[in-house]
Design a protein around this motif. Structure first.
Motif, PDB file in Angstrom:
ATOM      1  N   GLY A 124       0.825  -1.209   0.000  1.00 50.34           N
ATOM      2  CA  GLY A 124       0.000   0.000   0.000  1.00 50.34           C
ATOM      3  C   GLY A 124       0.859   1.260   0.000  1.00 50.34           C
ATOM      4  N   ASP A 125       0.351   2.308   0.651  1.00 50.60           N
ATOM      5  CA  ASP A 125       0.991   3.620   0.559  1.00 50.60           C
ATOM      6  C   ASP A 125       1.719   3.963   1.858  1.00 50.60           C
ATOM      7  OD1 ASP A 125       1.681   5.968  -0.671  1.00 50.60           O
ATOM      8  OD2 ASP A 125      -0.116   7.014   0.027  1.00 50.60           O
ATOM      9  N   GLU A 126       2.635   3.134   2.265  1.00 53.56           N
ATOM     10  CA  GLU A 126       3.377   3.431   3.492  1.00 53.56           C
ATOM     11  C   GLU A 126       4.800   2.882   3.392  1.00 53.56           C
ATOM     12  OE1 GLU A 126       2.300   0.790   6.950  1.00 53.56           O
ATOM     13  OE2 GLU A 126       0.398   0.733   5.855  1.00 53.56           O
ATOM     14  N   PRO A 127       5.709   3.415   4.227  1.00 57.00           N
ATOM     15  CA  PRO A 127       7.080   2.879   4.176  1.00 57.00           C
ATOM     16  C   PRO A 127       7.093   1.419   4.622  1.00 57.00           C
ATOM     17  CG  PRO A 127       6.831   4.382   6.033  1.00 57.00           C
ATOM     18  CD  PRO A 127       5.565   4.462   5.239  1.00 57.00           C
ATOM     19  N   PHE A 128       8.041   0.672   4.103  1.00 60.48           N
ATOM     20  CA  PHE A 128       8.090  -0.760   4.411  1.00 60.48           C
ATOM     21  C   PHE A 128       9.542  -1.225   4.463  1.00 60.48           C
ATOM     22  CE2 PHE A 128       9.132  -2.193   0.055  1.00 60.48           C
ATOM     23  CZ  PHE A 128       8.797  -1.047  -0.674  1.00 60.48           C
ATOM     24  N   ALA A 129       9.736  -2.323   5.162  1.00 63.84           N
ATOM     25  CA  ALA A 129      11.084  -2.905   5.216  1.00 63.84           C
ATOM     26  C   ALA A 129      11.166  -4.041   4.209  1.00 63.84           C
ATOM     27  CB  ALA A 129      11.368  -3.435   6.615  1.00 63.84           C
ATOM     28  N   VAL A 130      12.370  -4.304   3.717  1.00 72.07           N
ATOM     29  CA  VAL A 130      12.634  -5.504   2.922  1.00 72.07           C
ATOM     30  C   VAL A 130      13.760  -6.251   3.637  1.00 72.07           C
ATOM     31  CG1 VAL A 130      13.421  -6.434   0.711  1.00 72.07           C
ATOM     32  CG2 VAL A 130      11.951  -4.405   0.755  1.00 72.07           C
ATOM     33  N   VAL A 131      13.533  -7.521   3.894  1.00 73.89           N
ATOM     34  CA  VAL A 131      14.521  -8.329   4.616  1.00 73.89           C
ATOM     35  C   VAL A 131      14.866  -9.550   3.767  1.00 73.89           C
ATOM     36  CG1 VAL A 131      14.962  -9.688   6.702  1.00 73.89           C
ATOM     37  CG2 VAL A 131      13.541  -7.629   6.842  1.00 73.89           C
ATOM     38  N   LEU A 132      16.135  -9.699   3.428  1.00 69.79           N
ATOM     39  CA  LEU A 132      16.568 -10.901   2.709  1.00 69.79           C
ATOM     40  C   LEU A 132      17.080 -11.923   3.731  1.00 69.79           C
ATOM     41  CD1 LEU A 132      18.492  -9.465  -0.375  1.00 69.79           C
ATOM     42  CD2 LEU A 132      16.036  -9.647   0.048  1.00 69.79           C
ATOM     43  N   PRO A 133      16.355 -13.028   3.872  1.00 67.37           N
ATOM     44  CA  PRO A 133      16.690 -13.961   4.954  1.00 67.37           C
ATOM     45  C   PRO A 133      18.037 -14.632   4.793  1.00 67.37           C
ATOM     46  CG  PRO A 133      14.562 -14.480   3.948  1.00 67.37           C
ATOM     47  CD  PRO A 133      15.199 -13.449   3.088  1.00 67.37           C
ATOM     48  N   ASP A 134      18.611 -14.616   3.586  1.00 66.42           N
ATOM     49  CA  ASP A 134      19.916 -15.278   3.476  1.00 66.42           C
ATOM     50  C   ASP A 134      21.057 -14.394   3.989  1.00 66.42           C
ATOM     51  OD1 ASP A 134      19.415 -13.788   1.267  1.00 66.42           O
ATOM     52  OD2 ASP A 134      19.747 -15.397  -0.193  1.00 66.42           O
ATOM     53  N   ASP A 135      20.786 -13.126   4.277  1.00 69.45           N
ATOM     54  CA  ASP A 135      21.752 -12.318   5.027  1.00 69.45           C
ATOM     55  C   ASP A 135      21.373 -12.426   6.495  1.00 69.45           C
ATOM     56  OD1 ASP A 135      23.577 -11.321   3.240  1.00 69.45           O
ATOM     57  OD2 ASP A 135      22.387  -9.557   2.737  1.00 69.45           O
ATOM     58  N   VAL A 136      22.207 -13.111   7.256  1.00 66.06           N
ATOM     59  CA  VAL A 136      21.930 -13.257   8.691  1.00 66.06           C
ATOM     60  C   VAL A 136      22.902 -12.345   9.427  1.00 66.06           C
ATOM     61  CG1 VAL A 136      21.900 -14.857  10.635  1.00 66.06           C
ATOM     62  CG2 VAL A 136      21.130 -15.616   8.388  1.00 66.06           C
ATOM     63  N   ILE A 137      22.362 -11.518  10.328  1.00 66.43           N
ATOM     64  CA  ILE A 137      23.205 -10.524  10.981  1.00 66.43           C
ATOM     65  C   ILE A 137      23.168 -10.729  12.493  1.00 66.43           C
ATOM     66  CG2 ILE A 137      23.636  -8.051  11.290  1.00 66.43           C
ATOM     67  CD1 ILE A 137      22.097  -7.684   8.591  1.00 66.43           C
TER      68      ILE A 137
END
Ligand code: UTP
Length: 297
Positions: A124-137
């Motif tokens: 929709g019309d809001e900020p969002f996060a993108v998380v790539l699970p193969d980068d583990v921190i």
């Protein structure tokens, strides 16, 4: 524009070819570090950052992922009966409330940018996060939480970044830095997988992002970029000259590239050693094993 981020997209529709043949039938994100699949680390990190809605971009052959987040009544009942409360607690962390999790399909692996675009209606019309699970921190404060706090100050688009050696830079999206303020850098350019001698810096983008909905408008244009894929980097770079701007964020923590075999093995060692119940036996094994290897050389 609101600065609280409550939605995260987890693109998990890639083919995972670097782990074939395992990934022929097991999604990469279900591979385990010690006793948790990669996706669990990503979910826990997102929860800690205040994420309430979890959007998965999946593809064919990823049903194990959907099952993983479902309730497991039979298993729970058995553990309950046997009084295995610790295991029950571990199991509860995998259980996502109805409505908190949504799945969309990416019909063809056309790139990370395309995967995020597939989730546009759910974002929709809001900020969002993108998380790539193969980068583990690994870190004291989860990376996405650090970013969410920084984002409240800056707004705009924010990408997690870290210095990488020059010979590895052409595997990453790379930042052209305008102003360096330490943990936050403002960005004047971004280039996906540049030749090492043409990289604008050694500051590489890794798999955590906080993005504004304008990025989805940019993805609507669907230009194919490096490697013939629709690159998320290109859609973010289109925001650089806007009022909101683009920022790199140098997170505190150690990142493991679990999309590569070597990174995955390194993470297994690090996370194994970090476990109280395993560390003594495991570190003794490693010391002895390496000692034997050195002696044999
Ligand atoms: P990778 O570049 O690691 O690709 O994607 P991959 O297909 O997972 O793995 P290899 O390179 O073939 O071994 C980075 C992230 O973007 C997602 C992947 O699932 C992974 O989380 N992705 C990539 C998609 O969701 N769709 C795509 O079309 C491409």
């Amino acid at each position: 524009m609101k600065r609280k981020v409550t939605k995260a997209v987890f693109p998990v529709a890639g083919l995972g070819t670097r782990f074939l043949p395992a990934t022929k039938s097991i999604p990469k994100e279900i591979m385990t570090l010690v006793d948790q699949p990669l996706i669990q680390y990503a979910i826990d990190e997102a929860r800690d950052a205040g994420i309430e809605e979890f959007i998965f971009v999946t593809s064919r052959g990823k049903s194990a992922l959907e099952d993983y987040f479902d309730a497991a009544p039979q298993l729970e009942e058995t553990l309950q009966r046997k009084g295995k409360t610790k295991l029950l607690d571990a199991l509860k962390r995998t259980d996502m409330q109805s409505g908190a999790i949504a799945y969309v399909r990416q019909r063809e692996a056309l790139g990370l940018g395309h995967a995020v675009w597939c989730a546009r209606r759910l974002i929709g019309d809001e900020p969002f996060a993108v998380v790539l699970p193969d980068d583990v921190i690994a870190g004291e404060k989860p990376c996405l939480q650090q970013m969410a706090e920084a984002y409240e100050e800056t707004g705009g688009c924010m990408v997690a970044s870290m210095e990488v050696p020059q010979h590895m830079i052409s595997s990453y999206g790379v930042l052209d830095v305008k102003e360096d303020h330490g943990s936050i850098v403002s960005v004047k350019g971004m280039v996906e997988k540049p030749d090492a001698d043409k990289a604008p810096s050694n500051l590489a983008v890794i798999g955590r992002y906080i993005l504004t909905p304008s990025v989805l408008d940019n993805l609507n244009k669907m230009k194919t970029g490096a490697g013939g894929e629709i690159q998320l980097t290109d859609a973010i770079a289109d925001q650089i000259d806007t009022e909101e701007g683009v920022y790199g964020f140098r997170f505190r923590g150690q990142r493991f590239d679990c999309g590569s075999k070597s990174g995955y093995l390194q993470a297994t060692v690090a996370f194994g050693l970090a476990r109280e119940e395993l560390s003594e036996e495991f570190s003794m094994f490693l010391r002895e094993y390496l000692g034997m290897q050195n002696a044999a050389q």
